[in-house]
Scaffold this motif. Structure first.
Motif, mmCIF file in Angstrom:
data_model
loop_
_atom_site.group_PDB
_atom_site.id
_atom_site.type_symbol
_atom_site.label_atom_id
_atom_site.label_comp_id
_atom_site.label_asym_id
_atom_site.label_seq_id
_atom_site.Cartn_x
_atom_site.Cartn_y
_atom_site.Cartn_z
ATOM 1 N N UNK A 93 0.790 -1.234 0.000
ATOM 2 C CA UNK A 93 0.000 0.000 0.000
ATOM 3 C C UNK A 93 0.819 1.279 0.000
ATOM 4 N N UNK A 94 2.154 1.168 -0.012
ATOM 5 C CA UNK A 94 3.010 2.353 0.020
ATOM 6 C C UNK A 94 3.664 2.619 -1.344
ATOM 7 N N UNK A 95 3.249 1.867 -2.360
ATOM 8 C CA UNK A 95 3.811 2.022 -3.707
ATOM 9 C C UNK A 95 3.127 3.179 -4.430
ATOM 10 N N UNK A 96 3.918 3.964 -5.145
ATOM 11 C CA UNK A 96 3.418 5.151 -5.839
ATOM 12 C C UNK A 96 2.688 4.769 -7.123
ATOM 13 N N UNK A 97 1.756 5.615 -7.565
ATOM 14 C CA UNK A 97 0.969 5.297 -8.769
ATOM 15 C C UNK A 97 1.811 5.001 -10.001
ATOM 16 N N UNK A 138 5.828 9.860 -2.032
ATOM 17 C CA UNK A 138 4.532 9.186 -1.927
ATOM 18 C C UNK A 138 4.532 8.197 -0.760
ATOM 19 N N UNK A 139 5.569 7.359 -0.689
ATOM 20 C CA UNK A 139 5.640 6.355 0.378
ATOM 21 C C UNK A 139 5.718 7.016 1.744
ATOM 22 N N UNK A 140 6.422 8.138 1.834
ATOM 23 C CA UNK A 140 6.488 8.893 3.083
ATOM 24 C C UNK A 140 5.093 9.368 3.477
ATOM 25 N N UNK A 141 4.349 9.918 2.520
ATOM 26 C CA UNK A 141 2.994 10.380 2.810
ATOM 27 C C UNK A 141 2.085 9.251 3.253
ATOM 28 N N UNK A 142 2.173 8.097 2.582
ATOM 29 C CA UNK A 142 1.318 6.963 2.952
ATOM 30 C C UNK A 142 1.704 6.407 4.318
ATOM 31 N N UNK A 143 3.006 6.421 4.639
ATOM 32 C CA UNK A 143 3.455 5.939 5.948
ATOM 33 C C UNK A 143 3.001 6.884 7.056
ATOM 34 N N UNK A 144 3.141 8.183 6.839
ATOM 35 C CA UNK A 144 2.695 9.152 7.844
ATOM 36 C C UNK A 144 1.176 9.094 8.015
ATOM 37 N N UNK A 145 0.457 8.890 6.932
ATOM 38 C CA UNK A 145 -1.005 8.791 7.036
ATOM 39 C C UNK A 145 -1.414 7.625 7.921
ATOM 40 N N UNK A 146 -0.610 6.549 7.905
ATOM 41 C CA UNK A 146 -0.938 5.375 8.725
ATOM 42 C C UNK A 146 -0.955 5.705 10.209
ATOM 43 N N UNK A 147 -0.210 6.728 10.628
ATOM 44 C CA UNK A 147 -0.207 7.118 12.039
ATOM 45 C C UNK A 147 -1.606 7.510 12.512
ATOM 46 N N UNK A 148 -2.436 7.979 11.591
ATOM 47 C CA UNK A 148 -3.727 8.548 11.960
ATOM 48 C C UNK A 148 -4.908 7.721 11.451
ATOM 49 N N UNK A 149 -4.601 6.514 11.001
ATOM 50 C CA UNK A 149 -5.647 5.631 10.487
ATOM 51 C C UNK A 149 -6.235 4.784 11.625
ATOM 52 N N UNK A 150 -7.407 4.169 11.413
ATOM 53 C CA UNK A 150 -8.038 3.387 12.486
ATOM 54 C C UNK A 150 -7.400 2.017 12.659
ATOM 55 N N UNK A 151 -7.563 1.470 13.840
ATOM 56 C CA UNK A 151 -7.213 0.072 14.114
ATOM 57 C C UNK A 151 -8.431 -0.783 13.803
ATOM 58 N N UNK A 152 -8.232 -1.845 13.013
ATOM 59 C CA UNK A 152 -9.353 -2.701 12.621
ATOM 60 C C UNK A 152 -8.914 -4.157 12.699
ATOM 61 N N UNK A 153 -9.873 -5.036 12.760
ATOM 62 C CA UNK A 153 -9.571 -6.461 12.649
ATOM 63 C C UNK A 153 -9.444 -6.818 11.170
ATOM 64 N N UNK A 154 -8.487 -7.672 10.809
ATOM 65 C CA UNK A 154 -8.321 -8.017 9.394
ATOM 66 C C UNK A 154 -9.571 -8.673 8.847
ATOM 67 N N UNK A 155 -9.856 -8.376 7.601
ATOM 68 C CA UNK A 155 -11.039 -8.909 6.950
ATOM 69 C C UNK A 155 -10.798 -10.369 6.581
ATOM 70 N N UNK A 156 -11.679 -11.244 7.062
ATOM 71 C CA UNK A 156 -11.555 -12.671 6.767
ATOM 72 C C UNK A 156 -12.188 -12.971 5.418
ATOM 73 N N UNK A 157 -11.653 -13.966 4.697
ATOM 74 C CA UNK A 157 -12.248 -14.311 3.398
ATOM 75 C C UNK A 157 -13.672 -14.833 3.565
ATOM 76 N N UNK A 158 -14.503 -14.501 2.608
ATOM 77 C CA UNK A 158 -15.881 -14.976 2.632
ATOM 78 C C UNK A 158 -15.921 -16.472 2.341
ATOM 79 N N UNK A 159 -16.756 -17.238 3.060
ATOM 80 C CA UNK A 159 -16.878 -18.676 2.761
ATOM 81 C C UNK A 159 -17.275 -18.929 1.321
#
Length: 415
Positions: free
Chosen positions: A211-215, A232-253
């Motif tokens: 998710x840190x790769x540039x377009x 770009x990678x610096x911006x995406x890494x810094x943005x992660x500081x302010x993103x939510x904590x979530x549980x990983x999405x499990x694959x649908x059966x």
């Protein structure tokens, strides 16, 4: 009689890059060398010598050991170049090299091997990102200062690289480590290059992390600006500081075939999922989905709004839905309201057009000017800086003012 390891000798023939030890012996207890759990390095204890005073805030008496085969077929990774770059990039927020060595092939080790000895830092930025206390909701009094101070130091690290014409090409939370005193250190220059190291038109685009790769490299550019990738990678890494904590999405059966369903029914139940910091962009499945997630946030570009797209090998192969741009702040729920300057820096780094991204030196100037003017969260420096290292910053933080970064990190990592 047992021979002395070459890294425990002064100026051995195997010396590739003299770091802060200037070629003198590292003085490692060879019996203490052991793998570092969860990280691709070893750690070892020092027996004495000048290295004890050159650990730059790292764990006292301990060094990190990175050993890499000198395999030219693993391009763009180049361990020799990494050693030489680290030896000349002296900055408190860039990994300090004690010494780097090149051991030629031998009967016990058929491949040549580059070994780097550096300070050892106990935490990665990813460790902090998954700490439940590291959110604005859980730590409203300390989170703004800690997050802003981390952002400042990481921008300083990238700015220093770019001032010397070096592009890291893999800035992400796993390549950022933290000292106990709050020092932020950018590590792993294995695919870093200086301008001119790769021929324009034949550059490696298989660089960066998810998710840190540039377009531009998502669409296969071989003629990109490597410094812009870092922005770009610096911006995406810094943005992660302010993103939510979530549980990983499990694959649908419904997405599993019959064998997978049978396996999951019969296998030992997996461990309970743990919270993870959700990155700003979704880089887990494919480059197509990564690009789509970028466009959902920043808006879908066209060849008119993104002129460089004309030269991207794969951009014209895909048709994306037309997403309007959205305010970046709406995707950063833990960004303090007072951090307006930092928000502007993030918006400047995360521009789809590489030419429009804010240079790291300008981003650093804006952050430090805001701190000097008292605009936004308080900015602190780590308490393990030497007097000389403090001079690397354009702003003087009050590292001793309680609570210190050290105290904040203890709070964040508390079980």
């Amino acid at each position: 009689m047992t021979s002395t390891a070459y890294y425990n000798e002064d100026h051995p023939l195997a010396l590739l890059a003299a770091g802060t030890l200037q070629g003198k012996a590292v003085s490692v207890d060879t019996s203490s060398i052991r793998p570092c759990e969860g990280r691709p390095i070893f750690v070892a204890s020092l027996t004495g010598g000048p290295a004890l005073k050159l650990l730059c805030g790292g764990v006292p008496g301990t060094v990190a050991v990175k050993a890499t085969e000198d395999d030219r077929t693993r391009a763009p990774r180049n361990p020799r170049r990494e050693a030489l770059l680290l030896a000349k990039l002296q900055h408190p927020n860039v990994l300090s090299l004690l010494n780097g060595y090149l051991a030629e092939p031998s009967p016990s080790s058929p491949a040549a091997r580059v070994t780097l000895f550096t300070p050892f830092y106990p935490h990665t930025l990813r460790d902090l990102l998954i700490a439940p206390s590291f959110t604005l909701d859980e730590s409203p009094s300390t989170f703004p200062t800690l997050a802003t101070s981390i952002a400042h130091q990481l921008v300083a690290a990238v700015s220093h690289l770019h001032e010397h014409g070096v592009a890291h090409r893999d800035v992400n939370p796993n390549n950022v480590v933290l000292s106990a005193g709050g020092r932020v250190v950018l590590i792993d220059l294995g695919i870093a290059i200086e301008r001119g190291d790769e021929e324009v038109g034949a550059m490696h685009f298989e660089v960066g992390t998810g998710p840190y790769r540039a377009p531009e490299i998502i669409f296969g550019s071989r003629a990109y600006d490597p410094l812009a990738l870092d922005l770009w990678a610096l911006g995406a890494t810094l943005a992660a500081l302010f993103r939510p904590l979530v549980y990983p999405r499990l694959p649908s059966p419904d997405s599993e075939d019959s064998f997978e369903r049978y396996y999951h029914q019969c296998a030992t139940p997996p461990p309970e999922p743990s919270l993870e910091r959700q990155p700003l962009f979704d880089g887990g499945a494919s480059d197509f989905l990564l690009a789509a997630s970028v466009f959902r946030v920043l808006g879908t570009p066209t060849v008119d709004t993104w002129p460089e797209a004309h030269d991207l090998p794969t951009f014209g192969r895909f048709t994306f839905a037309s997403f309007p741009p959205t305010p970046l702040a709406t995707h950063l729920p833990h960004l303090p309201d007072s951090a307006t300057t930092l928000l502007g820096v993030l918006e400047g780094l995360l521009r789809i057009s590489a030419q429009a991204r804010t240079p790291a030196q300008e981003a650093l100037r804006r952050i430090e000017e805001a701190a000097s003017d008292g605009d936004g969260p308080r900015l602190l420096l780590p308490d393990d800086l030497s007097e000389e290292e403090r001079g690397a910053y354009g702003v003087v933080g009050d590292e001793a003012s309680p609570p210190t970064l050290r105290a904040m990190l203890v709070e964040m990592f508390a079980p």
